[in-house]
Design a protein around this motif. Structure first.
Motif, PDB file in Angstrom:
ATOM      1  N   ALA A 255       0.723  -1.321   0.085  1.00 31.44           N
ATOM      2  CA  ALA A 255      -0.016   0.011   0.040  1.00 31.44           C
ATOM      3  C   ALA A 255       0.837   1.307   0.048  1.00 31.44           C
ATOM      4  O   ALA A 255       0.684   2.231  -0.706  1.00 31.44           O
ATOM      5  N   ALA A 256       1.981   1.065   0.752  1.00 31.92           N
ATOM      6  CA  ALA A 256       2.644   2.480   0.880  1.00 31.92           C
ATOM      7  C   ALA A 256       3.676   2.626  -0.246  1.00 31.92           C
ATOM      8  O   ALA A 256       4.560   3.191  -0.503  1.00 31.92           O
ATOM      9  N   ARG A 257       3.950   1.449  -0.862  1.00 31.46           N
ATOM     10  CA  ARG A 257       4.916   1.149  -2.064  1.00 31.46           C
ATOM     11  C   ARG A 257       6.469   1.490  -1.378  1.00 31.46           C
ATOM     12  O   ARG A 257       7.014   2.248  -1.931  1.00 31.46           O
ATOM     13  N   THR A 258       6.555   0.811  -0.550  1.00 33.62           N
ATOM     14  CA  THR A 258       7.696   0.808   0.377  1.00 33.62           C
ATOM     15  C   THR A 258       8.537  -0.483   0.553  1.00 33.62           C
ATOM     16  O   THR A 258       7.756  -1.363   0.801  1.00 33.62           O
TER      17      THR A 258
ATOM     18  N   TRP B 189       8.898  -0.842  -9.947  1.00 31.40           N
ATOM     19  CA  TRP B 189       7.980  -1.127  -9.211  1.00 31.40           C
ATOM     20  C   TRP B 189       6.921  -1.761  -9.996  1.00 31.40           C
ATOM     21  O   TRP B 189       6.269  -2.898  -9.442  1.00 31.40           O
TER      22      TRP B 189
ATOM     23  N   THR C  90      14.144   2.499  -2.516  1.00 32.50           N
ATOM     24  CA  THR C  90      13.194   3.089  -3.338  1.00 32.50           C
ATOM     25  C   THR C  90      13.229   2.688  -5.050  1.00 32.50           C
ATOM     26  O   THR C  90      14.381   2.628  -5.656  1.00 32.50           O
ATOM     27  N   LEU C  91      12.181   2.156  -5.200  1.00 26.15           N
ATOM     28  CA  LEU C  91      12.283   1.794  -6.750  1.00 26.15           C
ATOM     29  C   LEU C  91      11.410   2.820  -7.694  1.00 26.15           C
ATOM     30  O   LEU C  91      10.753   3.876  -7.243  1.00 26.15           O
ATOM     31  N   THR C  92      11.906   3.037  -8.784  1.00 27.31           N
ATOM     32  CA  THR C  92      11.160   3.809  -9.788  1.00 27.31           C
ATOM     33  C   THR C  92      10.009   3.239 -10.135  1.00 27.31           C
ATOM     34  O   THR C  92       9.339   2.130  -9.859  1.00 27.31           O
ATOM     35  N   ALA C  93       9.255   4.126 -11.065  1.00 28.05           N
ATOM     36  CA  ALA C  93       7.815   3.607 -11.338  1.00 28.05           C
ATOM     37  C   ALA C  93       8.025   2.336 -12.145  1.00 28.05           C
ATOM     38  O   ALA C  93       7.115   1.457 -11.899  1.00 28.05           O
TER      39      ALA C  93
END
Lengths: 219, 219
Positions: free
Chosen positions: B137-140, B155, B149-152
């Motif tokens: 949900a948090a894209r973490t 991810w 941290t992944l890029t778009a």
DNA sequence: CTTTTTGCGTCAGCTTCCTGTAAGGTTTCG
DNA sequence: CGAAACCTTACAGGAAGCTGACGCAAAAAG
């Protein structure tokens, strides 16, 4: 906390006095406005509970004069008036809060606590993010000792971040916190708000994740 | 925050709407109860401000039905009734808080904040893969305590793996997750992305199956 | 009521860095 | 050994994001 109670009704007055005392505060109870002035001049109080008594404006005048004299003691007004305009008039005259009669004593206790917190000692719980100290209840942000003021929209966005700590929030998610219907905004409003917030909050607080959204720095 | 205001009084309604908007929230204002039902069904709200309007119990019934239908949206009721028993009835019907008219707009602001805060702060579920902790949900992604941290695009690919745990995904399948159109890419884009992801996630997370595709490490 | 200030959406030019491509290296397997 | 598959690095182009400026409207001040 030292409380001055200005109330002419003997029944209500004693009930309120007892409640405040039961909450662990000290109370001076006076029945007349001029006596209240004497008490205030004689000793400092942490809070004044002021019954407006009759809708003849005397209580409000008393309050205005008090404020005009430079007294900043928090004042909660007690009123039987049920017109909003009167309430607003009271607040404009310098009251910090109000209670509409009849009120229950637990409500009084809650207001006392709120005022006590707001004006004395160390109040609400603080959230710390980097060099920021955030008081969510008071909508206050301190940045290394200095107060930072956010606008309504900026607060709405900041709150969205605070409610989802560490989460990545997309621009459309953030737009939804500001606008009712997702108006497919064809501009960079969010970017501009973020930019303005960064200028106030400092760099490194709000992180950009390119192509995905923004994220609040944690801890 | 998205607020639904149910209020038939035009004067009070517009005042309340303006105050909420000034606090940075978005407001939908409806005058009738059945319209309120439609709005609630159409879109999620973070808070409902419900004027009980007349003491005929319609507002309370509406609230009871709402709760019976499983809706848990926080509701603050506005009431002119000054009997404590009526407030209790409202709370029993499923209201989260109440305001007695006439009320101070600052008070409204305070209650809004309180309710909003009470219902926030639910931690997201985590997925664990090896030394990775993933909050979808948090894209973490946390890798041994540090945030990755992944890029778009990265991810998007990672999500494809997460949605098919243990499955082998061919390069063309992965390409389809990046490009909706059959973009017939004539290069090694996927390989490059996988390489960059491995550098961030660590070796051994994404396995190569020669001639077939890639697979995410289990558990 | 008039003037001043403030908030905020929009735009334009600039900066950043993601991402596709290619080229060369490495591994795998017949 | 040789070819195919895959990995890694470098790089240019462009999309995504940043920010100063402007204008309008609402609020505050006078």
């Amino acid at each position: 906390m030292r409380v001055l109670l200005v109330e002419d009704d003997m029944v209500l007055g004693s009930a309120v006095r007892d409640q405040i005392a039961a909450d662990g505060h000290s109370v001076d109870w006076v029945q007349r406005l001029d006596a209240a002035g004497d008490y205030l001049r004689a000793a400092p109080y942490d809070l004044v509970l002021l019954d407006l008594m009759l809708p003849d404006g005397l209580g409000l005048n008393f309050l205005r004069k008090l404020r005009a004299s430079g007294d900043v003691t928090p004042v909660i007004i007690l009123t039987a008036l049920d017109q909003i305009s009167d309430r607003i008039e009271g607040l404009n005259a310098g009251a910090d809060d109000y209670l509409v009669k009849p009120f229950d004593l637990q409500e009084l206790t809650a207001r006392l606590k709120a005022v006590a917190r707001r004006y004395s000692g160390n109040p609400n719980p603080l959230v710390k993010i980097g060099e920021l100290e955030i008081d969510i209840a008071a909508r206050t942000i301190m940045r290394s000792g200095k107060t930072v003021t956010l606008t309504a929209r900026e607060w709405a966005l900041f709150e969205a971040f605070l409610q989802h700590p560490g989460n990545l929030l997309s621009k459309s998610q953030l737009e939804e916190t500001l606008y009712t219907f997702d108006a497919e905004i064809e501009s960079n409003t969010i970017e501009v708000h973020i930019s303005r917030m960064r200028k106030k909050l400092g760099a490194g607080v709000i992180e950009t994740v390119r192509g995905m959204g923004y994220r609040l720095e944690q801890s």
